[in-house]
Write an enzyme that holds these catalytic residues in place. Structure first.
Site, short mmCIF file in Angstrom:
data_model
loop_
_atom_site.label_atom_id
_atom_site.label_comp_id
_atom_site.label_asym_id
_atom_site.label_seq_id
_atom_site.Cartn_x
_atom_site.Cartn_y
_atom_site.Cartn_z
CB SER A 170 -28.11 64.99 36.77
OG SER A 170 -29.44 64.85 37.22
CE LYS A 205 -36.39 63.18 34.72
NZ LYS A 205 -35.91 64.50 34.70
CB ILE A 254 -37.45 69.50 33.29
CG1 ILE A 254 -36.58 69.61 32.02
CG2 ILE A 254 -38.19 68.17 33.33
CD1 ILE A 254 -37.29 69.43 30.72
CG LEU A 285 -36.39 69.11 40.25
CD1 LEU A 285 -36.34 69.24 41.76
CD2 LEU A 285 -35.04 68.67 39.71
CB CYS A 342 -33.04 72.35 40.68
SG CYS A 342 -34.20 72.37 39.30
CG ASN A 366 -27.53 72.62 38.36
OD1 ASN A 366 -28.08 72.56 37.25
ND2 ASN A 366 -28.02 72.02 39.42
CB THR A 367 -28.69 75.21 34.27
OG1 THR A 367 -29.61 75.09 35.36
CG2 THR A 367 -28.71 73.94 33.44
N GLY A 390 -25.54 74.23 27.59
CA GLY A 390 -25.05 74.23 26.21
C GLY A 390 -23.75 75.00 26.07
#
Lengths: 330, 322
Positions: free
Chosen positions: B31, B55, B81, B83, B140, B203-204, B228
């Protein structure tokens, strides 16, 4: 403003040359020329993203062979590996096209870049004859010459120079009466120009110049250099040259183009506005995908929304914007 | 082998099944990476992928955070970003009909500020036949009134997923988990009990980077989400743990996400327990990476005498010291 319809894709380009324009190192600008084995239509303002991954042999995961390597080579590799690990860049880096030679089966593109971080450092180490994967040409909104304009004044700072040389070259091939092309840097070392430029201009040995610089010698081009420390050209800001050139400008016929550091472009935009002149600015922002998907490279563009602006993307909605539309206060 | 040859090599069955959703291969996009679907079409034949994830979509359109929204770190990428998206209504009218043309399963990522907002967006999307599944973003790191709050507390997460489950009747429900917790299995258990059909992780990771010259954090909000290659071992561990402690036992498939760059990374996540593998950050390195990975994954199956790639899911050997 022309929207782009040509297909964009990934190419494997061959490096024809890649060298420091002045003294190699962090202050210098580098010139890289890439050859593509096909015709690629490019327009001023467009850019390419350079893949900065390790080269193909290194890139293949070596899960099986790692134990087979002899110890000596592992030792020497690992020393290099430490440096490499520290510097290994990831995301493909965007660079503006500075010059394009487009033929039926070949395209040669010139770019000028500065070593800013791990990605550009990696690119600076690539050798002639090696290949690099690139993505492009990218960009949605590009430079154009509005109807009725016959004079262009271009104000560049450092690596903001190449998109304007490309634009100058393209305008000279169409119809333009005169171009003022100004470039500034903090010092002589940081100028995106060859070291022996003045000699070559004096002795008229233009064939020795890389094609990107040949516009400088065109009879229709009035070229000017400024350095903050006075080490070359006008001692002071490039915007001084710009203001001087405005003295005899006709707002109806004059068009302003700028690319460079944000404060410089903001000043050019302000001066242009005060003189009632149209101005297009080629912007830059930290970029992820380069194609309008990741929403990273946002700039504030005036709109009729409640807050008076909206985010637009440098990669997809730019990189060229009408300077009047940009919210220059940061 | 050439990418174009993938379809002609038929001896390896690359398809996987994700809670009843058939994917022709295990690779999808993470996403946030490929926008709403069409942006990447000139660069990557998305139709060759197993599925596609949009996204995050929220109830109202969102501008997102100020620039810079990204900062590259060693072997990683920090993003903030915030969202940014067009909002659910515009998504349904303008974006979804185009994404549908990809002819692969579409997962739509859903985010919100409150339980009501999640439910509202989810119920509107549930009506859309073009969508195969909804992925709840409860993790997020980049918005102030944080979806992450749902994602780090098992009770809150369970409550949110139960509420959304009630309005999502036709689509599969995926819940995306954050690694920013003490025990990710607690979260996995809570959302599976609350009705999740599929888990996606990770997720990150929350991270930060500071410009040492001017001493300012590079991202305007300070914190960002790290993705990454740097995060891949975290992903492998979380997937392995959730697969062995929760998902594998209850037959809940996992979409593995986190730092996948090459075919070998995708295989590793599948061995750890992922049924499908999403690729993200690498798309900004090389848009062709997913298709290149598929070639390598097929080769791996051939070398290991595996006829169906689905047979490798969760087959990592137990650690030697256990």
């Amino acid at each position: 403003m022309g929207e782009l319809k040509i297909p964009k894709k990934t190419y494997q380009a061959t490096i024809l040359e890649n060298y420091a324009l002045r003294l190699p190192g962090k202050l210098s600008n580098y010139l890289i020329r890439l050859r593509f084995d096909e015709k690629i239509i490019c327009n001023p303002g467009q850019f390419f993203k350079f893949n900065v991954e390790p080269t193909r042999e290194q890139e293949k995961p070596r899960l099986i062979t790692v134990n087979e390597e002899n110890e000596t080579s592992q030792m020497s590799d690992s020393k290099a590996g430490v440096d490499f690990a520290v510097q290994q860049p990831l995301i493909a880096r965007p660079f503006s096209i500075g010059h394009a030679e487009v033929q039926e089966n070949t395209t040669i593109l010139t770019f000028i870049y500065k070593i800013f971080g791990a990605g550009s450092l990696h690119i600076s180490k690539l050798q002639q004859g090696e290949t690099i994967k690139v993505l492009g040409p990218l960009g949605g909104n590009l430079f154009y010459l509005p109807k009725g304009k016959t004079r262009a004044i271009m104000v560049a700072g450092g690596v903001g120079f190449p998109p304007l040389t490309f634009l100058a070259d393209s305008l000279l091939k169409k119809s333009i009466d005169s171009i003022d092309l100004f470039v500034g840097a903090t010092s002589s070392l940081g100028l995106p120009l060859p070291k022996n430029l003045s000699q070559q201009l004096r002795s008229n040995t233009l064939s020795d110049l890389s094609p990107i610089f040949r516009v400088i010698a065109d009879p229709k081009v009035n070229f000017g250099i400024a350095t903050d420390d006075g080490s070359e050209g006008h001692p002071g800001l490039v915007t001084d040259l710009f203001e001087r050139a405005l003295a005899d400008s006709d707002p109806e016929k004059t068009m302003i183009y700028t690319c460079g550091p944000w404060p410089m472009m903001a000043k050019v935009a302000r001066i242009a506005g005060e003189h009632g002149l149209n101005c297009q600015a080629c912007l830059e922002e930290m970029m992820g995908c380069g194609i309008g998907a990741c929403q990273s490279c946002v700039v504030r563009i005036k709109s009729n929304s409640e807050q008076g602006w909206n985010y637009q993307l440098v990669c997809r909605d730019g990189p060229v914007f009408d300077a009047d539309d940009v919210l220059w206060e940061k | 082998m050439n990418i174009d040859q993938i379809e002609h090599k038929t001896e390896i069955d690359m398809s996987v099944e994700l809670a009843g959703i058939r994917m022709k291969n295990p690779i999808l996009t993470a996403s946030g990476i490929c926008g709403y679907g069409l942006e990447y079409l000139p660069y990557l034949d998305l139709g060759k992928m197993g599925a596609f994830t949009t996204k995050s979509i929220t109830l109202e359109p969102r501008d997102g955070n100020p620039a810079p929204r990204m900062a590259e770190t060693r072997a990683g990428l920090l993003n903030s970003i915030g969202l940014a998206n067009v909002g659910v209504d515009k998504f349904i009218v303008e974006k979804l009909p185009q994404a549908r043309r990809l002819d692969i399963p579409i997962f739509v990522n859903v985010a919100g500020r409150t339980v009501e907002e999640y439910c509202e967006v989810a119920s509107r999307l549930d009506e859309q036949d073009a969508i195969a599944g909804l992925e709840l973003n409860i993790s997020c790191p980049n918005v102030a009134c944080g979806a992450l709050e749902f994602g780090v507390d098992a009770d809150q997460a369970g409550m949110l997923v139960s509420a959304v489950r009630k309005v999502v009747k036709k689509r599969k429900l995926i819940v995306k988990l954050t690694p920013n917790v003490t025990d990710i299995s607690d979260l996995a258990r809570a959302v599976v009990d609350a009705g999740a059909d599929i888990l996606s992780l990770i997720n990150t990771l929350r991270g930060m980077t500071i410009n040492i010259e001017n001493r300012h954090p590079i991202l305007p909000r300070g914190v960002g989400g790290l993705s990454g290659p740097a995060v891949k071992p975290v992903a492998v561990y979380c997937i392995w743990k959730v697969y062995n402690e929760v998902a594998g036992k209850q037959n809940i498939p996992i979409i593995g996400i986190g730092g996948v760059q090459y075919w070998s990374d995708a295989i590793e996540l599948m061995l750890a327990g992922a049924t499908a593998v999403a690729m993200g950050t690498v798309m900004y390195v090389n848009p062709q990476a997913p298709l290149e990975a598929l070639v390598g994954m097929e080769d791996y199956c051939r070398r290991h005498k595996v006829d169906r790639i689905a047979d490798i899911i969760g087959t990592a050997e137990p650690p030697r010291a256990i």
